[in-house]
Design a protein around this motif. Structure first.
Motif, PDB file in Angstrom:
ATOM      1  N   HIS A  11       2.471   3.444  -9.158  1.00 37.78           N
ATOM      2  CA  HIS A  11       3.036   4.891  -9.881  1.00 37.78           C
ATOM      3  C   HIS A  11       2.564   5.825  -8.781  1.00 37.78           C
ATOM      4  CE1 HIS A  11       4.891   2.678 -12.937  1.00 37.78           C
ATOM      5  NE2 HIS A  11       3.746   2.207 -13.430  1.00 37.78           N
ATOM      6  N   PHE A  12       1.504   5.637  -8.268  1.00 38.85           N
ATOM      7  CA  PHE A  12       0.956   6.824  -7.275  1.00 38.85           C
ATOM      8  C   PHE A  12       1.825   7.040  -6.178  1.00 38.85           C
ATOM      9  CE2 PHE A  12      -1.456   7.632  -3.519  1.00 38.85           C
ATOM     10  CZ  PHE A  12      -1.802   9.093  -3.865  1.00 38.85           C
ATOM     11  N   TRP A  13       2.347   5.985  -5.569  1.00 41.37           N
ATOM     12  CA  TRP A  13       3.226   5.877  -4.257  1.00 41.37           C
ATOM     13  C   TRP A  13       4.513   6.413  -4.923  1.00 41.37           C
ATOM     14  CZ3 TRP A  13       0.632   6.194  -0.233  1.00 41.37           C
ATOM     15  CH2 TRP A  13      -0.248   5.490  -0.297  1.00 41.37           C
ATOM     16  N   LYS A  14       4.814   6.422  -6.023  1.00 39.26           N
ATOM     17  CA  LYS A  14       6.245   6.650  -6.426  1.00 39.26           C
ATOM     18  C   LYS A  14       6.485   8.380  -6.539  1.00 39.26           C
ATOM     19  CE  LYS A  14       8.722   5.145  -9.829  1.00 39.26           C
ATOM     20  NZ  LYS A  14       8.649   4.386 -11.455  1.00 39.26           N
ATOM     21  N   SER A  15       5.197   8.924  -6.599  1.00 37.27           N
ATOM     22  CA  SER A  15       4.964  10.321  -6.620  1.00 37.27           C
ATOM     23  C   SER A  15       4.463  11.078  -5.599  1.00 37.27           C
ATOM     24  CB  SER A  15       3.784  10.752  -8.129  1.00 37.27           C
ATOM     25  OG  SER A  15       2.916  10.336  -7.703  1.00 37.27           O
ATOM     26  N   PHE A  16       3.906  10.086  -4.665  1.00 39.18           N
ATOM     27  CA  PHE A  16       3.220  10.967  -3.169  1.00 39.18           C
ATOM     28  C   PHE A  16       4.402  11.299  -2.354  1.00 39.18           C
ATOM     29  CE2 PHE A  16       0.871  10.179   0.625  1.00 39.18           C
ATOM     30  CZ  PHE A  16      -0.125  11.096   0.314  1.00 39.18           C
ATOM     31  N   PRO A  17       4.198  12.339  -1.723  1.00 39.83           N
ATOM     32  CA  PRO A  17       5.276  12.873  -0.771  1.00 39.83           C
ATOM     33  C   PRO A  17       5.692  11.711   0.283  1.00 39.83           C
ATOM     34  CG  PRO A  17       3.242  13.998  -0.419  1.00 39.83           C
ATOM     35  CD  PRO A  17       3.028  13.215  -1.699  1.00 39.83           C
ATOM     36  N   GLY A  18       7.042  11.509   0.418  1.00 37.04           N
ATOM     37  CA  GLY A  18       7.418  10.504   1.344  1.00 37.04           C
ATOM     38  C   GLY A  18       6.777  10.345   2.792  1.00 37.04           C
ATOM     39  N   LYS A  19       6.707  11.339   3.598  1.00 36.63           N
ATOM     40  CA  LYS A  19       6.410  11.043   4.975  1.00 36.63           C
ATOM     41  C   LYS A  19       5.326  10.149   4.917  1.00 36.63           C
ATOM     42  CE  LYS A  19       8.154  14.484   7.746  1.00 36.63           C
ATOM     43  NZ  LYS A  19       7.686  15.884   8.525  1.00 36.63           N
ATOM     44  N   MET A  20       4.170  10.429   4.301  1.00 34.25           N
ATOM     45  CA  MET A  20       3.028  10.001   4.632  1.00 34.25           C
ATOM     46  C   MET A  20       2.903   8.446   3.926  1.00 34.25           C
ATOM     47  SD  MET A  20      -0.048  12.766   4.302  1.00 34.25           S
ATOM     48  CE  MET A  20       0.428  14.063   3.671  1.00 34.25           C
ATOM     49  N   THR A  21       3.704   8.339   2.922  1.00 33.63           N
ATOM     50  CA  THR A  21       3.734   7.171   2.155  1.00 33.63           C
ATOM     51  C   THR A  21       4.000   5.939   3.114  1.00 33.63           C
ATOM     52  OG1 THR A  21       4.932   8.288   0.242  1.00 33.63           O
ATOM     53  CG2 THR A  21       4.632   5.805   0.261  1.00 33.63           C
ATOM     54  N   ASP A  22       4.691   6.032   4.071  1.00 31.03           N
ATOM     55  CA  ASP A  22       5.293   4.915   4.979  1.00 31.03           C
ATOM     56  C   ASP A  22       4.100   4.511   5.834  1.00 31.03           C
ATOM     57  OD1 ASP A  22       7.626   5.345   3.876  1.00 31.03           O
ATOM     58  OD2 ASP A  22       8.480   6.248   5.555  1.00 31.03           O
ATOM     59  N   SER A  23       3.102   5.389   6.288  1.00 28.95           N
ATOM     60  CA  SER A  23       2.067   4.964   7.138  1.00 28.95           C
ATOM     61  C   SER A  23       1.056   4.803   6.491  1.00 28.95           C
ATOM     62  CB  SER A  23       1.791   6.202   8.050  1.00 28.95           C
ATOM     63  OG  SER A  23       1.405   7.460   7.300  1.00 28.95           O
ATOM     64  N   LEU A  24       0.751   5.343   5.173  1.00 28.21           N
ATOM     65  CA  LEU A  24      -0.415   4.724   4.434  1.00 28.21           C
ATOM     66  C   LEU A  24      -0.175   3.679   3.359  1.00 28.21           C
ATOM     67  CD1 LEU A  24      -1.861   8.540   3.542  1.00 28.21           C
ATOM     68  CD2 LEU A  24      -2.706   6.788   4.867  1.00 28.21           C
ATOM     69  N   ARG A  25       1.048   3.275   3.015  1.00 23.73           N
ATOM     70  CA  ARG A  25       1.161   2.265   1.988  1.00 23.73           C
ATOM     71  C   ARG A  25       0.977   0.817   2.762  1.00 23.73           C
ATOM     72  NH1 ARG A  25       6.426   2.521  -1.864  1.00 23.73           N
ATOM     73  NH2 ARG A  25       5.887   1.136  -3.427  1.00 23.73           N
ATOM     74  N   LYS A  26       0.068   0.312   2.246  1.00 24.78           N
ATOM     75  CA  LYS A  26      -0.361  -1.109   2.804  1.00 24.78           C
ATOM     76  C   LYS A  26      -0.269  -2.141   1.463  1.00 24.78           C
ATOM     77  CE  LYS A  26      -1.359  -0.062   7.120  1.00 24.78           C
ATOM     78  NZ  LYS A  26      -2.731   0.699   7.398  1.00 24.78           N
ATOM     79  N   PRO A  27       0.065  -3.287   1.973  1.00 28.79           N
ATOM     80  CA  PRO A  27      -0.017  -4.292   0.864  1.00 28.79           C
ATOM     81  C   PRO A  27      -1.286  -4.343  -0.055  1.00 28.79           C
ATOM     82  CG  PRO A  27       1.293  -5.527   2.544  1.00 28.79           C
ATOM     83  CD  PRO A  27       0.483  -3.836   3.052  1.00 28.79           C
ATOM     84  N   ASN A  28      -2.323  -4.476   0.556  1.00 27.45           N
ATOM     85  CA  ASN A  28      -3.483  -4.829  -0.050  1.00 27.45           C
ATOM     86  C   ASN A  28      -4.553  -3.321  -0.257  1.00 27.45           C
ATOM     87  OD1 ASN A  28      -4.102  -4.845   2.610  1.00 27.45           O
ATOM     88  ND2 ASN A  28      -4.759  -6.712   2.414  1.00 27.45           N
ATOM     89  N   ARG A  29      -3.792  -2.509  -0.172  1.00 30.95           N
ATOM     90  CA  ARG A  29      -4.316  -1.013  -0.444  1.00 30.95           C
ATOM     91  C   ARG A  29      -4.203  -0.811  -1.965  1.00 30.95           C
ATOM     92  NH1 ARG A  29      -3.747   3.393   4.079  1.00 30.95           N
ATOM     93  NH2 ARG A  29      -5.607   2.166   5.031  1.00 30.95           N
ATOM     94  N   ARG A  30      -5.342  -0.190  -2.609  1.00 30.19           N
ATOM     95  CA  ARG A  30      -5.340  -0.040  -3.818  1.00 30.19           C
ATOM     96  C   ARG A  30      -5.757   1.442  -4.014  1.00 30.19           C
ATOM     97  NH1 ARG A  30      -2.806  -3.629  -3.491  1.00 30.19           N
ATOM     98  NH2 ARG A  30      -2.765  -5.628  -4.584  1.00 30.19           N
ATOM     99  N   LEU A  31      -5.224   2.165  -5.138  1.00 35.46           N
ATOM    100  CA  LEU A  31      -5.772   3.505  -5.325  1.00 35.46           C
ATOM    101  C   LEU A  31      -6.928   3.595  -6.377  1.00 35.46           C
ATOM    102  CD1 LEU A  31      -5.513   6.446  -5.116  1.00 35.46           C
ATOM    103  CD2 LEU A  31      -3.864   6.524  -7.104  1.00 35.46           C
ATOM    104  N   ILE A  32      -7.892   4.094  -6.011  1.00 37.40           N
ATOM    105  CA  ILE A  32      -9.196   4.447  -6.876  1.00 37.40           C
ATOM    106  C   ILE A  32      -9.172   5.602  -7.718  1.00 37.40           C
ATOM    107  CG2 ILE A  32     -11.666   4.210  -7.093  1.00 37.40           C
ATOM    108  CD1 ILE A  32     -11.484   2.241  -5.088  1.00 37.40           C
ATOM    109  N   TYR A  33      -9.217   6.939  -7.033  1.00 38.87           N
ATOM    110  CA  TYR A  33      -9.232   8.021  -7.334  1.00 38.87           C
ATOM    111  C   TYR A  33      -8.579   8.990  -6.391  1.00 38.87           C
ATOM    112  CZ  TYR A  33     -11.761  11.397 -10.173  1.00 38.87           C
ATOM    113  OH  TYR A  33     -12.045  12.525 -11.181  1.00 38.87           O
ATOM    114  N   GLU A  34      -8.003  10.227  -6.841  1.00 35.72           N
ATOM    115  CA  GLU A  34      -7.356  11.188  -5.915  1.00 35.72           C
ATOM    116  C   GLU A  34      -7.858  12.595  -6.490  1.00 35.72           C
ATOM    117  OE1 GLU A  34      -4.319  12.649  -6.402  1.00 35.72           O
ATOM    118  OE2 GLU A  34      -4.230  11.415  -8.410  1.00 35.72           O
ATOM    119  N   SER A  35      -7.567  13.481  -5.532  1.00 28.18           N
ATOM    120  CA  SER A  35      -8.075  14.640  -5.928  1.00 28.18           C
ATOM    121  C   SER A  35      -6.909  15.852  -6.181  1.00 28.18           C
ATOM    122  CB  SER A  35      -8.959  15.387  -4.888  1.00 28.18           C
ATOM    123  OG  SER A  35      -8.133  15.947  -3.691  1.00 28.18           O
ATOM    124  N   SER A  36      -5.590  15.336  -6.485  1.00 24.65           N
ATOM    125  CA  SER A  36      -4.583  16.257  -6.565  1.00 24.65           C
ATOM    126  C   SER A  36      -5.119  17.230  -8.032  1.00 24.65           C
ATOM    127  CB  SER A  36      -3.333  15.408  -7.391  1.00 24.65           C
ATOM    128  OG  SER A  36      -3.697  14.714  -8.407  1.00 24.65           O
TER     129      SER A  36
END
Length: 1628
Positions: free
Chosen positions: A875-900
């Motif tokens: 769900h985080f990736w769905k809302s995250f700005p698109g350009k960076m998603t491609d470079s940061l989205r990795k299969p085994n990467r999981r979100l823990i906390y973010e400072s939005s």
């Protein structure tokens, strides 16, 4: 009909609770099973035609029924009676044939009894065997009986399965599978056709045999295979050479294997569609297949050539016409290559419901409408290519690089298909009619055969390169593809001993009139053949009735084939010659099956836990007559009574009887076991459904649909692979649980207790893969494609995913479906807990079950948490700005906390700057407007910034190249971030997600850790990658640093810099070699000892400072055959040779010993050459320049000025060997004509005395001994912690010694082969620091001496290193060209200077040691002194007792033995002339006998040892008899090294002489020198010491000064006098 007399089975009888036996006949509505009462639980039942055999607990065997072979009894049936002949034998298995029985004991021996008319009991000469009699299975020529695991008995034959998993047979008929032509076979023989395969089970029908065989995995070569046919002696494998490929075929079929029939079998025609090129099928060497061209349209003629006659063809008729029957069904070669319209309809009508469901799943097929053909065959082709399972060929060779080769020809995305045994086409319908009509030996489905042929050819590694590339290209073009969803050998450790295998084949042989062999025809087989259509069906058990066979699969389905007269096959009316599925209603899972004479008994799971028994076959009427069931026999039906039997654990059918074994449910234990097994079987069926109905279509779609994108497609394939592994494991586990129910029913054999880790790992991996696919939006991307498969309303998905909500989105259904297996873990936990409650809490079983249960429950929770993380991240990736998603989205990467929510910002950030921090499980991302920076967690350290009054909630983040201060919005946020980051770092370090303990339980991550990092900032480390230990953001400890240009450093680091021992490799592109340094570093530079190998071939070995060569070192240039091999050893300063050094120029044959400056010879020095030239004098600019002395071998001497190497220039004196000399000006090169201006002098004879002094004094212009090798000693002093010699703390020095020893020892322990045993002992002795203060007594003096001996024995000790280096430089100087006699004085002085300088170090370490020549007082009572080395000094004639301290006494014993060879060589060269004169005289005088020699030497006659008591008298001719012991003692002088040892030998010689003379004179006696000298002279002559002159000189030069005037001194003088006397003896 036999009736059993037994009570009705009521609940209250006391027959026990396990192994209850119920028996009944046939099926009718009112049939009631009777209970047979036995004293103990029944373990196994076997039924014959009219009798049965029971194995009862306690290893007792009972028989019942009609037993005509027991002569004693009447013909009426008997109750169960024990077989007393087997009492005491520990029987583990029983078997029953139609009229005979067998038993196997624990040690593997076989006992048989019953009818033996056909030899089925294996005992020759008896028509029947009344009692169990042992039968031995003997290898040809072997005496040891082969142990047996299980037996199977038929009507006239018996089979045994040996412990080596080989099949043995005896009896009569072709069902034996032996080569014999004469029956009966009385002796058990091995079935050769199955040798080399791993047989799991055997079964016997009336006249046919079945074997369940484990497929050979890709790497499972078990035994050497047979390569020739046993009968017709033709090769089993043929090889056909084509222009661009080689075909290997194992399609050989033995003509002797088929009994002759009326009409010859027809040629098999190969049907081919116009769209598909023909592939050479099993090609024997005679066939000429059409070469596969890209897209030919073959005419029927061609297609006939392509097929191969696998059946025997009579030579008389070259091309027999197809038999009428065949022509009818195979649309013979006249018509089109398709089956006729009529036949297709006919066939479709005949298919029963079960087959129809299967037909839906097949991708078209032989009898499907023509449109699907090309596609399907290719599909099956790729599928079959991928599988290299179970062929004999595959067992012969390792199926090696099929995958690698496919890689070469196929697009990479298709590779997944080859991951294992693909069962893509495995669900194809078996096309029965055409096959039966062909009546060939083949297995049906010709396309499968084609593919099989190709697959076999592809699985031969030796010939992979020769497979036709065109063929492979064609496969690469196939439109659909089959996926590998059956893992082969990968992933799950398919340990044959642990998990039952699912990759099996069924082999059959014997009579086939009723189709009971399953090969698609009614022919007999003399040898075992594999039923191809059951491959990949995961058969786990086979059973044979009289004329029908059944196979039970892991997916709980039953295949049956053979006679169907009474409906015993459980499907349509007609008999079947190929295996077909039995018809059972939905949700019935069969797990045990048995075939009787005309009926089949199945045991299955239904809706409740209690098993249901199904029966199909002959029905029994109450009146006792029999009739066939009409209309009912097509489906197995359940007798109404099966509920009342309790928990049935196995069923047995045989003859016309049925038997069921059941247990009572004590404390719920049995029901829990049944529930566990049932749940596992149900789960496996479910997984198989998902695999075939969801996963495979999705994979095929994903392949052709670009919606997913390559990354997601790959993830989907990985997911499919993991799913298959999980499913495979479940299948294996289900089979193992089923087997446990059938036999043991205990907890100890539950695999999930012993091997829980395998289950946990597989589930963990699977769940991670699902999560990865989910996070990458895979399930979302599948929404559209899955509409094409499942339609708008996906009821299938809803049903499979057990989702009850209405109108769920497809993607959510898929997520639920793929997460479904994780719920099964909870099920495991629940059932294990249920089992545990059946045991006492204190018992071991309870503990085991409880532990496993908690493991599974813990993993369930952990996987739930993982799923939540994946959802949150998605769900985080769905809302995250698109350009960076491609470079940061990795299969085994999981979100823990973010400072939005602005909870974290950078200190001193600008007003408009945007700082967004995102914490993942592997990194902390700092995102700004359009850029972002990723900090890996493994190299991230975080600590709270100290709270000051400003009220800022700061965090300090340290990474290898940045330090950030971050501000949190509140102290709660600060704590939250701090904890989240620390926890994430800790997990990243420990391997993610291993802690199931839940959040906030861990302490802070370690400040020191192991991690890998690539530097990105400019500087020395730009783009370098470091892997190793870290401390607070800096490399610290052991690690590896690699630069992109190939430089690599491996070793120790300290606060970010290389420090300690390390190895550095630096490539040199120009020379195509690399530089390599191994040694010590300090603050990022080479510092200390090291070895540097240059790319040019030079090697420097020595000291470094600040990255440069400095101190003492040795440089070897070039190998001995290259342009300039040379060796330099000496002092270096700032990378240049400066100071004293020795340079050996091997090509020129010159050696220079002298001073250097800036790589050049400068100052005084000595040069010697291999031709004996000797120069000493001044050097300048690398040349001989200035005053010098030059001597040639013949003593010609020049003394004067030089201008270049060997070039005279200026004033000088040239002296000839005879004393004439020239004085004047010289110019020119030595040895090539000298120009001289000067005077020639010839001193006359009277000046002879005066001129003797003209001999040149050498050594004045060479480097003084104490100036040599200063760097070596300085290094030793600095290692002891002294700036300059003698300046420093001696306590500190001892500390440094201890440190040096331990650190070097530590280093060596990593490679223990360097250390010998004695060496380790020495080291242990050195680790204790000796007492080094306080007055020195004799005892302490000894202990110091012993310590020095040990210390100098190991290079790990500073003194030992010093000594090793000195020995190296000494040998370097005086060996080879340096062995020049004129160097002797320098060599002696060098040793003396060593002694002096080492003694200085020893006195520094032991400050109370007196100086050279000082005295140590002896204690009052003289100590007996047993030490040879020191005894030289004990007998000093000093007035008061004591010991003189001298460096030579302490250190020569250590030093001299190592330097002895080069030194003694110099002495020998110097004394050569004198020694030759002496030796000549020795040889001459030794020709005389003893008495003559004594007389000649003037020995007084009273000293002649003529009549020594207790010895033979000396005759006048006797030689070497007098003073023999003294002679022998003196000869030892050559075996000692130090002067004190040599003097000791001389003293002992004198004592021996005195002793002999005293025993002669029988009185005490004092020698006078006049008496003694001749006797000693005699001894010296007889001792024949070759280099006595050298020995004498050596003693003289190195003798301890304090000894010279004592007793030893006088003895030595006597020896010296003897030497000179002998030299001049010939003059007298």
């Amino acid at each position: 009909m036999v009736h059993f007399i037994s009570e009705k089975s009521s609940e209250d009888d006391d027959g026990g609770e396990r192994g209850l036996l119920h028996s009944w006949r046939g099926y009718s509505y009112s049939v009631v099973p009777e209970r047979l009462l036995l004293p103990r639980p029944v373990l196994q039942v076997a039924l014959g035609a009219q009798h049965g055999v029971l194995l009862v607990e306690g290893e007792t065997v009972y028989t019942f029924g009609e037993l005509p072979w027991k002569q004693t009894q009447a013909s009426q049936p008997t109750k169960p009676t024990p077989e007393n002949a087997l009492s005491g034998q520990r029987v583990v298995a029983v078997a029953a044939g139609s009229f005979h029985s067998g038993a196997v004991t624990e040690d593997g021996s076989v006992h048989m009894w019953g009818d033996n008319a056909a030899g089925q009991c294996g005992l020759s000469g008896l028509s029947c065997v009344p009692n169990p009699t042992p039968v031995a299975l003997l290898e040809p020529g072997g005496a040891q009986s082969v142990p047996v695991l299980e037996l199977a008995c038929g009507e006239k034959h018996s089979l045994a399965l040996s412990a080596q998993r080989e099949v043995w047979a005896w009896g009569s008929g072709c069902q034996l599978g032996l080569k014999e032509a004469v029956f009966p076979v009385w002796k058990p023989q091995k079935v050769e056709q199955l040798a080399g395969r791993w047989v799991l089970q055997v079964a016997c029908g009336a006249s046919h045999s079945l074997a369940l065989v484990r497929c050979v995995g890709p790497d499972g070569i078990q035994r050497p295979p047979v390569d020739k046919c046993n009968q017709c002696n033709q090769l089993l494998y043929t090889m056909t050479d084509k222009e661009d490929h080689v075909i290997i075929s194992d399609g050989h079929y033995c003509p002797m294997g088929v009994e002759a029939r009326e009409d010859p079998p027809p040629t098999q025609t190969l049907k081919a569609s116009p769209s598909e090129p023909i592939l050479p099928s099993h090609s024997s060497s005679t066939s000429t297949p059409a070469a596969p061209t890209p897209d030919p349209t073959p005419d029927p003629e061609d297609s006939q050539k392509g097929g191969t006659t696998t059946a025997a063809r009579p030579p008389s008729d070259p091309d027999p016409p197809p038999s009428p029957k065949a022509a009818a069904s195979t649309s013979s070669s006249k018509s089109s290559p398709y089956p006729g319209e009529k036949e297709v309809k006919e066939y479709l009508r005949k298919l029963s419901d079960a087959s129809q469901t299967e037909a839906k799943m097949a991708n078209g097929g032989l009898h499907a409408p023509p449109s699907g053909r090309g596609q399907s065959a290719l599909n099956s082709l790729v599928a079959s290519c991928a599988s290299a399972v179970g062929e004999r060929v595959a067992s012969t060779y390792e199926a090696l690089s099929l995958k690698r080769m496919m890689n070469f020809y196929l697009p990479s995305s298709r590779l997944e298909a080859l991951g294992g045994a693909a069962d893509g086409g495995a669900e194809r319908v078996r096309r029965e009619e055409s096959v039966q009509a062909k009546k060939s030996s083949s297995t049906g489905d010709i396309h499968e055969e084609e593919a099989e042929g190709l697959r076999r050819r592809l699985s031969l590694p030796g010939l992979l390169s020769q497979v036709s590339p065109r063929l492979l290209r064609k496969m690469g073009r196939s439109r659909t593809r089959a996926f590998a969803l059956t893992p082969m050998g990968g992933g799950v450790p398919e340990d044959q001993e642990v998990f039952p295998t699912l990759q099996t084949e069924v082999w059959s042989w014997g009579h086939g009139e009723q189709g009971e062999l399953g090969h698609g025809d009614n022919l007999d087989r003399l040898q075992p053949f594999c039923i191809k259509s059951l491959n990949k069906k995961e058969v786990i058990r086979v059973s044979a009735g009289a004329h029908h066979s059944i196979a039970l699969t892991a997916q709980s389905q039953v295949y049956s084939w053979g006679s169907n007269l009474s409906g015993q096959l459980g499907h349509m009316d007609t008999p079947s010659t190929v295996p077909r599925l039995a018809k059972l209603s939905e949700g019935i899972r069969v797990w045990d099956a048995s075939a009787g004479e005309r009926h089949t008994l199945l045991l299955a799971d239904g809706d409740c836990i209690q098993p249901i028994i199904y029966y199909s076959g002959q029905q029994v009427k109450e009146a006792g007559e029999e009739e066939k069931m009409r209309g009912r026999e097509a489906t197995p039906s359940s007798p109404s009574c099966s509920r009342s039997l309790g928990f049935v654990s196995s069923v047995v059918a045989g003859g016309r009887r049925c038997v069921a074994l059941s247990d009572r449910n004590v404390m719920g234990f049995i029901s829990s076991l049944h529930e566990l097994a049932s749940a596992e079987r149900k789960f496996y069926c479910k997984l198989c459904d998902i695999k075939s109905q969801v996963l495979r279509p999705l994979l095929e779609l994903g392949e052709n649909n670009s919606a997913l994108g390559p990354a997601a497609t790959e993830l989907l394939q990985t997911l499919a692979g993991r799913f298959s592994l999980l499913s495979h494991l479940t299948g294996q586990h289900g089979a193992s649980l089923t087997a446990n129910l059938r036999r043991g029913r205990d907890v100890s054999s539950l695999l999930m207790l012993e091997h829980a880790s395998i289950f946990l790992d597989v589930y963990n991996d699977y769940c991670s893969t699902v999560g990865n696919f989910f996070v990458m939006g895979g399930f979302h991307a599948l929404t559209k494609p899955s509409l094409d498969i499942f339609g708008k309303s996906p009821e299938l998905l809803q049903r499979l995913s057990e989702c009850s909500e209405e109108n769920t989105v497809t993607s959510d259904l898929l997520v639920a479906l793929f997460y479904l297996p994780t719920q099964h873990l909870h099920e495991y936990g629940r059932l294990l807990l249920k089992l545990a409650t059946c045991f006492e809490v204190s018992s071991g079983d309870y503990q085991k079950l409880q532990d496993s249960c908690s493991k599974f429950e813990a993993l369930t929770l952990q996987l739930k948490r993982k799923r939540k993380e994946a959802e949150y991240t998605f769900h985080f990736w769905k809302s995250f700005p698109g350009k960076m998603t491609d470079s940061l989205r990795k299969p085994n990467r999981r979100l823990i906390y973010e400072s939005s929510n602005k909870s974290l910002t950078v200190q001193n950030a600008g007003r408009f700057s945007v700082n967004w921090f995102i914490l993942f499980n592997d990194s902390l991302v700092h995102a700004q407007f359009s850029t972002h920076h990723i900090f890996a967690l493994a190299t991230l350290w975080v600590e709270p910034a100290p709270e000051d009054n400003s009220g800022l909630h700061g965090l300090k983040v340290v990474t290898p190249e940045e330090t950030l201060t971050l501000l949190a919005s509140s102290s709660a946020e600060k704590t939250k971030w701090l904890r989240a980051i620390n926890q994430a770092v800790d997990q990243a370090l420990s391997g993610a997600g291993q802690d199931a303990s839940g959040p906030a339980s861990k302490s802070d991550p370690p400040i020191s850790r192991t991690a890998s990092y690539t530097f990105y900032k400019d500087g020395r480390l730009k783009d370098a990658t470091y892997e190793g230990r870290w401390l607070a953001g800096k490399p610290h400890g052991r690690g590896i640093l690699k630069w992109p240009d190939g430089r690599i450093y491996t070793g120790s680091f300290k606060s970010g810099l290389e420090d300690g021992f390390g190895e550095f490799a630096c490539p040199n592109k120009a020379l195509n070699q690399g530089d390599l340094y191994q040694g010590y570093w300090k603050e990022g530079k080479m510092h200390g000892l090291g070895t540097y190998r240059y790319a040019s071939g030079e090697v420097y070995d020595g000291s470094f400072q600040d990255g440069m060569r400095q101190g003492h070192g040795m440089l070897r240039s070039g190998k001995h055959n290259t342009s300039s091999p040379s060796v330099f050893i000496g002092q270096w300063l700032q990378d240049k040779k400066t100071g004293y050094g020795v340079f050996d120029d091997i090509t020129k044959g010159e050696k220079y010993m002298g001073m250097w400056q800036d790589h050049q010879r400068q100052g005084t020095g000595v040069v010697v050459t291999q031709f004996g030239l000797y120069y000493e004098g001044a050097f300048k600019d690398n040349k001989m320049m200035g005053t010098g002395i030059l001597l040639s071998e013949d003593d010609t001497t020049y003394e004067g000025e030089f201008s270049d190497d060997w070039t005279l220039s200026g004033k000088g004196v040239l002296t000839m060997p005879n004393g004439d000399y020239l004085e004047g000006s010289f110019s020119g090169e030595w040895g090539s004509g000298l120009k001289v201006t000067g005077s020639y002098f010839k001193p006359n004879l009277f000046d002879a005395e005066k001129d003797r002094n003209r001999a040149v004094k050498l050594g004045r212009m060479s480097v003084r001994a104490e100036e040599k090798w200063q760097a070596v000693f300085e290094e030793c002093w600095s290692e002891l912690g002294c700036e300059a010699p003698g300046e420093g703390e001696h306590l500190k020095a001892w500390e440094n010694i201890a440190v040096a020893l331990t650190s070097r020892r530590q280093q060596i322990q990593d490679s223990p082969e360097i250390l010998s045993r004695s060496h380790s002992k020495t080291l242990e002795g050195l680790e204790v620091i000796p007492q080094h203060e306080g007055p020195i007594t004799i005892e302490r003096y000894h202990s110091i001496r012993l310590y020095l001996l040990k210390a100098c024995d190991t290079p790990l000790h500073p003194l030992g290193r010093l000594l090793e280096t000195l020995v190296a430089v000494y040998r370097m100087t005086y060996v080879g060209v340096g062995a020049n006699r004129r160097l002797l004085p320098q060599a002696v002085n060098e040793i003396k200077s060593y002694l002096c300088r080492i003694f200085q170090i020893v006195r520094f370490l032991f400050p109370d040691l007196p100086e050279e020549g000082g005295l140590i007082p002896e204690p009052a009572e003289n100590l007996p002194d047993g030490n040879q080395e020191m005894s030289a000094d004990t007998r000093t004639e000093s007035p008061k007792p004591g010991r003189v301290v001298s460096s030579s006494a302490l250190l020569l014993p250590v030093l001299l033995p190592r330097l002895y060879p080069p030194l003694f060589t110099l002495y020998a060269l110097e004394k050569e002339k004198e020694d030759d004169m002496y030796w000549e005289c020795v040889l001459r005088l030794n020709k005389q006998p003893d008495l003559a020699l004594l007389a000649f030497l003037g020995v007084q006659q009273k000293f002649w040892p003529v009549s020594i008591p207790n010895s033979l008298p000396v005759a006048s001719s006797t030689k070497d008899a007098c003073f023999a012991s003294a002679v022998e003692t003196l000869q030892q002088i050559s075996t000692t090294f130090t002067p004190s040892d040599k003097l000791q030998v001389i003293q002992l010689t004198f004592e021996e002489i005195t002793q002999e003379v005293q025993s002669l004179l029988k009185q005490d006696f004092l020698w006078s020198m006049d008496d003694l000298f001749p006797v000693f002279l005699y001894v010296v002559l007889r001792a024949r010491i070759r280099n006595l002159g050298s020995e004498v000189s050596l003693i003289e030069d190195l003798m301890d000064p304090c000894v010279q005037h004592g007793e030893h001194g006088i003895m030595f003088t006597t020896l010296k006098a003897c030497y000179y006397q002998i030299q001049h003896e010939k003059i007298t």
